[in-house]
Design an enzyme around this catalytic site. Structure first.
Site, mmCIF file in Angstrom:
data_model
loop_
_atom_site.group_PDB
_atom_site.id
_atom_site.type_symbol
_atom_site.label_atom_id
_atom_site.label_comp_id
_atom_site.label_asym_id
_atom_site.label_seq_id
_atom_site.Cartn_x
_atom_site.Cartn_y
_atom_site.Cartn_z
ATOM 1 N N CYS A 1 0.836 -1.214 0.000
ATOM 2 C CA CYS A 1 0.000 0.000 0.000
ATOM 3 C C CYS A 1 0.864 1.255 0.000
ATOM 4 O O CYS A 1 0.480 2.279 -0.573
ATOM 5 C CB CYS A 1 -0.929 0.004 1.211
ATOM 6 S SG CYS A 1 -2.071 -1.399 1.257
ATOM 7 N N ARG B 1 -7.543 -5.457 -2.200
ATOM 8 C CA ARG B 1 -7.005 -4.368 -3.017
ATOM 9 C C ARG B 1 -7.843 -4.346 -4.297
ATOM 10 O O ARG B 1 -7.896 -5.337 -5.025
ATOM 11 C CB ARG B 1 -5.533 -4.626 -3.343
ATOM 12 C CG ARG B 1 -4.841 -3.451 -3.998
ATOM 13 C CD ARG B 1 -3.352 -3.721 -4.205
ATOM 14 N NE ARG B 1 -2.711 -4.282 -3.039
ATOM 15 C CZ ARG B 1 -2.325 -3.593 -1.968
ATOM 16 N NH1 ARG B 1 -2.521 -2.290 -1.926
ATOM 17 N NH2 ARG B 1 -1.733 -4.191 -0.953
#
Length: 151
Positions: free
Chosen positions: A45, A114
């Site tokens: 991330c 995600r």
């Protein structure tokens, strides 16, 4: 559960920018790129969101706004954004309700997958992509930008 061609589930979430963001407020004005990601400060991330932030002007020029969404608090978002220079608004979906509405919650782990959703100015989901594993990051901002430009 695919949301393609469906009205995007609306929401209002607190933002790292200090205000609340309501998805439907962009209707008729801008396309929205929703970037769901598992956790602030995690390695993948911490590559992904800075890359989107770095392309923020390109998305703006294409008539879109980028919003990051995950389960962390506004305070964690602010600290992470300051450390990594992230300028896109990061939205706090602390109970994973929005992630559930978009079909990307991993309840047993308390995080979201995600995933990227592109919502057009009419509020309809025109693109969705969910990574096979939360540690994967195969869909890059430039690919999403090409999708936005094609709307």
């Amino acid at each position: 559960m695919s949301l393609l061609g469906q009205p995007a589930p609306d929401f209002t979430l607190p933002s790292s920018a200090g205000d609340s963001v309501t998805l439907s407020s962009y209707r008729g004005q801008k396309a929205v790129v929703l970037v769901f990601y598992p956790l602030d400060f995690s390695p993948v991330c911490s590559m992904q969101l800075p890359e989107y932030s770095g392309r923020q002007d390109d998305f703006g020029d294409a008539g879109a706004v980028v919003l990051g969404v995950n389960r962390d608090s506004v305070w964690a978002h602010k600290a992470w954004a300051a450390e990594y220079g992230i300028e896109v608004p990061l939205l706090a979906d602390m109970n994973l309700k929005v992630a559930r509405d978009y079909g990307v919650a991993i309840d047993e782990r308390g995080i979201s997958q995600r995933a990227v959703f592109v919502i057009d100015t009419a509020g309809v989901v025109r693109f969705e992509y969910v990574e096979a594993k939360t540690g994967d990051y195969t869909l890059r901002p430039e690919q999403v930008l090409a999708t936005v430009k094609g709307l």
